[in-house]
Design a protein around this motif. Structure first.
Motif, PDB file in Angstrom:
ATOM      1  N   ARG A   8      32.438  40.314  44.332  1.00 37.13           N
ATOM      2  CA  ARG A   8      33.439  39.873  43.356  1.00 37.13           C
ATOM      3  C   ARG A   8      33.569  38.355  43.356  1.00 37.13           C
ATOM      4  NH1 ARG A   8      36.108  44.432  45.310  1.00 37.13           N
ATOM      5  NH2 ARG A   8      37.435  43.201  46.700  1.00 37.13           N
ATOM      6  N   TRP A 381      42.102  38.052  38.434  1.00 36.13           N
ATOM      7  CA  TRP A 381      40.950  38.962  38.385  1.00 36.13           C
ATOM      8  C   TRP A 381      41.194  40.152  39.311  1.00 36.13           C
ATOM      9  CZ3 TRP A 381      35.150  37.772  37.807  1.00 36.13           C
ATOM     10  CH2 TRP A 381      34.905  37.041  36.652  1.00 36.13           C
ATOM     11  N   GLU A 382      41.651  39.868  40.519  1.00 39.06           N
ATOM     12  CA  GLU A 382      41.887  40.930  41.497  1.00 39.06           C
ATOM     13  C   GLU A 382      43.023  41.847  41.047  1.00 39.06           C
ATOM     14  OE1 GLU A 382      40.067  41.714  44.103  1.00 39.06           O
ATOM     15  OE2 GLU A 382      38.693  40.090  43.578  1.00 39.06           O
ATOM     16  N   LYS A 385      41.669  44.103  38.349  1.00 38.59           N
ATOM     17  CA  LYS A 385      40.774  45.119  38.921  1.00 38.59           C
ATOM     18  C   LYS A 385      41.576  46.258  39.543  1.00 38.59           C
ATOM     19  CE  LYS A 385      37.130  45.727  42.384  1.00 38.59           C
ATOM     20  NZ  LYS A 385      37.875  46.738  43.167  1.00 38.59           N
TER      21      LYS A 385
END
Length: 431
Positions: A8, A381-382, A385
């Protein structure tokens, strides 16, 4: 660090490396082109620190070669400064004239107005090749030194940047008292308009938009040369596309960061919007990239709550939205600040809490403790996700109404908002 984490982080780093490589290549091509044309074209003047001379021309790095040989030189255009780039990818127009701008906007018809600002009015325009553009026209009663400076600043700043999540410059025109900027047209309105609408946006859409904004500002801070500080990050300066993605606009207040590697800040007059301004910048007049980070923190809270940064008609404890939201987060009641237009689920409430925690870091009282915009993008982003993973996982109904949900308070809020009478049934929609 697990293998998944490395992949990632690697994919995120690859994204920025690829973007930087494209930008550096474009800049190199632009520099070469300028050298070749230096004998036949005057240099752009009026950059910050230049003494504020007249802007003569500007072009995007990707289309400079196509537009450079197409400029008109008739006597009717002698009083105008012109630069054009084809927004459609077709043959570039040979030049913007006042007559063409008037025709494109229907003589600045009220029906074509798509925005208003301190600088002027924004119109939807249609060029002769069929391309739709946004045309910013300065108000005649604000054509003073400050407005002129902001006009030059916006043109020069936009000419230095190119990113998927930044609005593109197609050209500009100075003709007598008229100052006009021609930009990429974005049809979806502003982020603030979406937050004020009845339908609103769901968590997944708000996450995508927040990441787009973080990428755009991270590009300005990290990959522009020199770095650019936007200075006016706010919901009304975020344009939304038809596909519900974001583009940052309005560079009238933007500043180039110091080229001195040892400099820690720029000393400058205060510019920005009420409710978004960095308190440290207000106190010290010292501008850094972290002032944009603070504004981004305010914007994150605004996107999660749907409220304006300042709500003067609210009870006193709720008037400053970031303070109210941070108090609720601290007390474990973050769900109570969630915009009533969003569906509540374990996934969306988890995302809300994590976004508010990031906002709290961005809103730190000192710039040294705030994250970089690149770090903000990584965190988001995390969050996205994990949200997607949780939202796609089937959950038993009992979990949806667990003790972690202050259902009564939120349901009462929804009932009040929609006019649902006491005793009538109402249930959350599942993710």
């Amino acid at each position: 660090m697990t293998g998944g984490d490395r992949r990632r982080r690697g994919s995120f780093a690859d994204y920025f490396k690829a973007a930087a490589k494209r930008v550096s290549g474009a800049l190199a091509a632009l520099l070469l082109l300028r050298k070749r044309r230096s004998s036949s074209r005057p240099a752009v003047s009026g950059a910050p620190g230049n003494g504020g001379g007249q802007v003569s021309a500007v072009s995007s790095s990707t289309d400079t070669a196509r537009s450079s040989s197409k400029r008109r030189s008739s006597s009717s255009r002698a009083s105008s400064s012109v630069a054009t780039i084809s927004p459609s990818g077709l043959a570039a127009p040979t030049g913007f004239t006042m007559e063409e701008i008037v025709k494109a906007t229907g003589n600045f018809a009220a029906s074509n107005v798509i925005g208003e600002g301190a600088f002027g009015t924004v119109y939807k325009g249609k060029l002769r090749d069929g391309s739709l553009v946004a045309i910013k026209r300065a108000k005649q009663n604000v054509l003073n030194q400050r407005a002129s400076s902001e006009f030059k600043n916006e043109v020069l700043t936009m000419s230095k940047i190119e990113h998927l999540n930044l609005v593109r410059l197609y050209g500009y025109l100075e003709h007598g008292d008229e100052k006009i900027i021609v930009e990429e047209y974005i049809s979806g309105g502003t982020m603030r308009e979406h937050l004020d609408g009845e339908n609103g946006l769901e968590m997944t859409e708000r996450l995508d938009i927040a990441i787009d904004i973080a990428h755009a500002v991270a590009y300005l801070h990290t990959y522009s040369d020199p770095p650019i500080i936007h200075r006016d990050i706010k919901a009304s300066n975020i344009l939304i596309t038809e596909k519900l993605r974001a583009k940052v606009t309005d560079f009238g207040f933007a500043r180039l960061a110091s080229e001195d590697p040892g400099a820690t800040h720029i000393s400058t007059q205060i510019r920005g919007s009420t409710g978004y301004l960095d308190p440290e910048y207000l106190r010290t007049y010292q501008l850094t990239e972290k002032s944009d980070v603070y504004s981004f923190g305010v914007l994150l809270v605004e996107m999660m709550t749907g409220r304006h940064p300042i709500e003067s008609k609210r009870p006193l404890r709720e008037r400053v939205t970031i303070k109210w939201a941070m108090q609720k987060l601290k007390g474990g009641d973050a769900v109570l600040v969630m915009d009533w237009r969003m569906r509540r689920s374990p996934a969306s409430i988890m995302a809300l809490e994590n976004i508010l925690k990031l906002a709290r870091q961005c809103l730190a009282s000192t710039k040294e403790t705030r994250p970089s915009m690149r770090k903000c993008a990584e965190v988001l982003w995390e969050v996205r996700k994990e949200y997607r993973e949780r939202a796609s996982s089937p959950l038993p109904s009992a979990v949806r109404y667990s003790a972690n949900y202050p259902v009564r308070d939120v349901e009462n809020h929804r009932r009040t908002s929609f006019g649902i009478a006491e005793g009538e049934s109402y249930k959350f929609a599942s993710a």
